[in-house]
Design an enzyme around this catalytic site. Structure first.
Site, PDB file in Angstrom:
ATOM      1  N   ASP A  88       0.849  -1.186   0.000  1.00 25.15           N
ATOM      2  CA  ASP A  88       0.000   0.000   0.000  1.00 25.15           C
ATOM      3  C   ASP A  88       0.885   1.237   0.000  1.00 25.15           C
ATOM      4  O   ASP A  88       1.795   1.358   0.822  1.00 25.15           O
ATOM      5  CB  ASP A  88      -0.904   0.018   1.239  1.00 25.15           C
ATOM      6  CG  ASP A  88      -1.940   1.123   1.120  1.00 25.15           C
ATOM      7  OD1 ASP A  88      -2.763   1.052   0.188  1.00 25.15           O
ATOM      8  OD2 ASP A  88      -1.904   2.077   1.927  1.00 25.15           O
ATOM      9  N   ASP A 468      34.340   1.223 -64.419  1.00 25.73           N
ATOM     10  CA  ASP A 468      34.377  -0.153 -63.915  1.00 25.73           C
ATOM     11  C   ASP A 468      34.710  -1.102 -65.063  1.00 25.73           C
ATOM     12  O   ASP A 468      34.722  -0.709 -66.243  1.00 25.73           O
ATOM     13  CB  ASP A 468      33.038  -0.527 -63.261  1.00 25.73           C
ATOM     14  CG  ASP A 468      33.239  -1.489 -62.080  1.00 25.73           C
ATOM     15  OD1 ASP A 468      34.110  -2.374 -62.190  1.00 25.73           O
ATOM     16  OD2 ASP A 468      32.549  -1.342 -61.064  1.00 25.73           O
ATOM     17  N   GLY A 494      36.836   0.140 -67.967  1.00 28.87           N
ATOM     18  CA  GLY A 494      38.281   0.179 -67.789  1.00 28.87           C
ATOM     19  C   GLY A 494      38.711  -0.491 -66.498  1.00 28.87           C
ATOM     20  O   GLY A 494      37.878  -0.793 -65.640  1.00 28.87           O
ATOM     21  N   ASP A 495      40.018  -0.697 -66.389  1.00 25.64           N
ATOM     22  CA  ASP A 495      40.604  -1.341 -65.211  1.00 25.64           C
ATOM     23  C   ASP A 495      41.411  -0.268 -64.490  1.00 25.64           C
ATOM     24  O   ASP A 495      42.353   0.301 -65.069  1.00 25.64           O
ATOM     25  CB  ASP A 495      41.499  -2.489 -65.712  1.00 25.64           C
ATOM     26  CG  ASP A 495      42.170  -3.218 -64.569  1.00 25.64           C
ATOM     27  OD1 ASP A 495      42.356  -2.602 -63.493  1.00 25.64           O
ATOM     28  OD2 ASP A 495      42.522  -4.397 -64.747  1.00 25.64           O
ATOM     29  N   PHE A 496      41.060   0.050 -63.262  1.00 22.08           N
ATOM     30  CA  PHE A 496      41.735   1.192 -62.618  1.00 22.08           C
ATOM     31  C   PHE A 496      43.203   0.941 -62.298  1.00 22.08           C
ATOM     32  O   PHE A 496      43.926   1.851 -61.924  1.00 22.08           O
ATOM     33  CB  PHE A 496      40.965   1.740 -61.407  1.00 22.08           C
ATOM     34  CG  PHE A 496      40.435   0.749 -60.394  1.00 22.08           C
ATOM     35  CD1 PHE A 496      41.274  -0.163 -59.790  1.00 22.08           C
ATOM     36  CD2 PHE A 496      39.091   0.773 -60.039  1.00 22.08           C
ATOM     37  CE1 PHE A 496      40.786  -1.045 -58.841  1.00 22.08           C
ATOM     38  CE2 PHE A 496      38.598  -0.116 -59.082  1.00 22.08           C
ATOM     39  CZ  PHE A 496      39.446  -1.042 -58.486  1.00 22.08           C
ATOM     40  N   ARG A 511      33.977   1.306 -50.994  1.00 25.65           N
ATOM     41  CA  ARG A 511      34.108  -0.143 -50.735  1.00 25.65           C
ATOM     42  C   ARG A 511      35.041  -0.806 -51.747  1.00 25.65           C
ATOM     43  O   ARG A 511      34.765  -1.883 -52.268  1.00 25.65           O
ATOM     44  CB  ARG A 511      32.749  -0.829 -50.788  1.00 25.65           C
ATOM     45  CG  ARG A 511      31.781  -0.361 -49.721  1.00 25.65           C
ATOM     46  CD  ARG A 511      30.530  -1.216 -49.778  1.00 25.65           C
ATOM     47  NE  ARG A 511      29.712  -1.090 -48.606  1.00 25.65           N
ATOM     48  CZ  ARG A 511      28.614  -0.338 -48.527  1.00 25.65           C
ATOM     49  NH1 ARG A 511      28.227   0.370 -49.555  1.00 25.65           N
ATOM     50  NH2 ARG A 511      27.918  -0.306 -47.414  1.00 25.65           N
TER      51      ARG A 511
END
Ligand SMILES: Cc1cn([C@@H]2O[C@H](COP(=O)(O)OP(=O)(O)OP(=O)(O)O)[C@@H](O)[C@H]2O)c(=O)[nH]c1=O
Length: 609
Positions: A88, A468, A494-496, A511
């Site tokens: 209570d 890419d 293309g290839d970086f 990424r």
């Protein structure tokens, strides 16, 4: 979870809370107590003037509430519960006892009395152990009370009435609820907060310790301090210490009629050893792979596509659509319900919103491709985690480097996975820094152009080139919104590592770098730095393996993935910054997006010395 063994002492007893107060129910169940609720019918009409102090009134009312329930239950089936708890709560101010207001005017009267003043809140508690003796209910009553002091701020009439009109005061002693809106009225609290809310949990636990571990039955440590140990010693009171006595067994005429002999005789005493806390989280973790696999399977079978727009479908109908067994489909659907991916109604199963948005294969923010990639590729990679841990990063694949462009199907699957992930973070990446000074950008390894679209959308002056591999760009058409890219976006094959990089003021590596070992990262950054004019920029987005413990959980998957992958390596944010600085980028700004899952670095090309 029962934190305290003393609460565990009650786990094997039939415990009843003789209270209608939802607050008491919540406080006790959160403490791990298991009990039934039987509200008391005792009318709170004891003559207050006949008690020497307000707390005595609260304790007696608590006792009467509990006794009424014990008697009623015993009368009903001649069996009382083992323990009945009554409580209570009253508020006292200026010598007056305030209970629950009868109407709004009464609430106003009470709150006006408390306004700008300090008052006391008392909760009386009765713990009643019951047993049957000679066909009659026999009870052993233990009572205590707790006092907390509360002070209200000075409140305007308007505020008081606003509070009263909220309806909150009506079922609360003193006309306020400190745990809710009423908390705003309170300047300070001295003492146990939960006591004000309606149940003094701390004192209750101490009382149980007194009852179940009486002094003299245990080691001297506890005998020393006045029989009531501090709450932080509850954990020490393990049952194996000799098994606390059981008041139900020890009360007048209780089973056996006498206190149990204080040895390990738990059974002799009718008490059962408390088991350790149930490790639910740990078991969830142990079974976590099953949940992932259920999700993967449902995605692969296109369950979430079938249930996307439709009215609910029965398991048999879904089974027909996905060409699977009815029994197996039913099990899978129920697992998805348990995982919160589907809802089950009388009409059958249907997608949750999250499933429709992310797990159907065709939505703008679909992660179906990512799930498929994990099922077909990452799953297997992770079976080699032990080897990767034993032998070190990149060793698990045995030197076998998967070429994403190996087959059209693998390339497409990889692109779908990347697209789903990029769509989720692209807007955040594009807006984390103000890039409006750049009028051209080149997204190296930009894949489907998801980030390029956000950059073009966010910066109306910017032209974006996605650079890419030719095999990748062959498939980009099916990822363009409306089937075609914006006119400010171009795709250059293309290839970086080999081909001449397109000219741009800002180069983006989202990424990309984690996928390559240090020598190739240096080679790429060297080429990029040579192509970038002073004042130009580089924007790197990566999952990092920072040793920040706060981010450990969200980085866990990334860190382990980087361990099992056949090439590349995880790097910390500081290492990425270092790499950029080594290649002539200065004033590196950093940011984290997607809840810290992705780290961003923006560097500016300094003039060559
Ligand atoms: C001061 C204060 C009180 N309360 C509630 O006030 C009721 C007191 O009345 P009671 O007569 O002791 O209990 P009851 O609600 O009538 O239940 P019962 O035990 O069946 O008599 C209890 O609810 C308490 O939580 C709050 O929720 N917050 C507060 O800050």
């Amino acid at each position: 979870m029962a934190l305290s063994p003393v609460i565990g002492k009650l786990l094997h007893k039939r415990v009843v809370l003789a209270s209608a107060s939802p607050r008491r129910r919540e406080i006790l169940s959160q403490a791990g107590l298991r009990f039934e609720v039987v509200p008391s019918r005792f009318k709170e009409t004891l003559d207050k003037a006949s008690f020497p102090a307000p707390y005595a009134y609260a304790m007696e009312t608590a006792k009467q509430k509990a006794l009424e329930v014990a008697a009623r239950m015993y009368q009903k089936d001649l069996r009382a519960p083992d323990v009945v708890i009554g409580a209570d709560t009253i508020v006292t101010v200026g010598g007056l006892i305030l209970e629950k207001p009868v109407d709004k005017q009464d609430a106003y009267r009470m709150l006006s009395m408390l306004n700008g003043k300090e008052h006391s809140v008392f909760t009386g508690v009765a713990i009643i152990h019951c047993c049957s003796k000679g066909g009659q209910l026999d009870t052993d009553v233990c009572q205590f009370h707790e006092e907390t002091t509360v002070r209200f701020s000075r409140l305007s009439e308007e505020l008081l009435w606003e509070y009263i009109d909220s309806g909150e005061p009506m079922d609360k002693a003193g006309g306020y609820g400190i745990q809710a809106l009423g908390g705003m009225l309170v300047e300070y609290v001295h003492g146990d907060f939960l006591n004000v809310v309606g149940f003094p949990l701390n004192h209750f636990c101490k009382k149980l310790v007194e009852l179940y571990y009486p002094p003299g039955r245990h080691d001297v440590r506890r005998v020393k301090h006045d029989s009531i140990p501090a709450v932080d010693t509850f954990e020490d009171l393990s049952d194996v210490e000799g098994g606390g006595s059981d008041p139900a067994g020890g009360i007048k005429g209780g089973p056996g009629g006498q206190a149990a002999v204080g040895t390990r005789g738990a059974e002799a005493n009718g008490a059962v050893e408390s088991p350790p806390p149930f490790p639910a989280d740990l078991l969830g973790l142990i079974d976590g792979f099953k949940a992932s696999k259920a999700l993967f399977t449902a995605c692969k079978l296109k369950v979430f596509d079938v249930l996307k727009d439709e009215a609910p479908l029965k398991a048999a109908e879904v089974a027909g659509r996905i060409d699977a067994s009815v029994c197996g489909t039913g099990r899978l659907l129920d697992a998805c319900v348990a995982l919160g991916l589907l809802e089950k109604t009388d009409g059958g199963y249907r997608n949750t919103e999250v499933a429709s948005r992310h797990l159907a294969s065709d939505g703008e923010y679909s992660l179906h491709g990512l799930v498929t990639r994990h099922d077909d590729h990452t799953w297997e990679l992770f079976t080699r985690l032990e080897v990767a841990v034993r032998q070190g990063p990149n060793a698990a694949a045995g030197g076998k480097v998967e070429d994403p462009a190996q087959s059209q199907q693998t390339t497409l699957q990889f692109m779908r996975a990347m697209h789903g992930l990029s769509k989720l973070t692209a807007r955040r990446v594009a807006t984390a820094f103000d890039l409006s000074r750049f009028t051209s950008a080149c997204d190296l390894g930009g894949c489907t152009g998801a980030l390029a679209h956000e950059l073009a959308h966010e910066y109306p002056r910017m032209r974006v080139t996605v650079f890419d591999l030719p095999d990748v760009l062959e498939h980009v058409a099916c990822f363009q919104p409306g089937g075609r890219p914006s006119e400010r976006i171009s795709f250059v094959p293309g290839d970086f590592f080999k081909d001449s990089l397109p000219e741009a003021e800002l180069y983006v590596l989202s990424r990309i770098l984690h996928d390559w070992p240090d020598d190739q990262v240096h080679a790429l950054l060297g080429r990029l730095s040579g192509r970038c004019k002073p004042g130009g920029g580089v924007l790197v987005a990566e999952e990092t393996v920072d040793e920040d413990p706060a981010a450990a959980r969200s980085n866990l998957a990334a860190a382990l993935s980087l361990l099992v992958r056949p090439r590349g390596r995880g790097r910390s944010g500081a290492e990425y910054r270092d790499l950029l600085e080594q290649h002539g980028f200065r004033d590196v700004q950093v940011a984290a997006v997607a809840g810290g899952a992705l780290h961003l670095l923006l560097g500016t090309r300094a003039s060559p010395p």
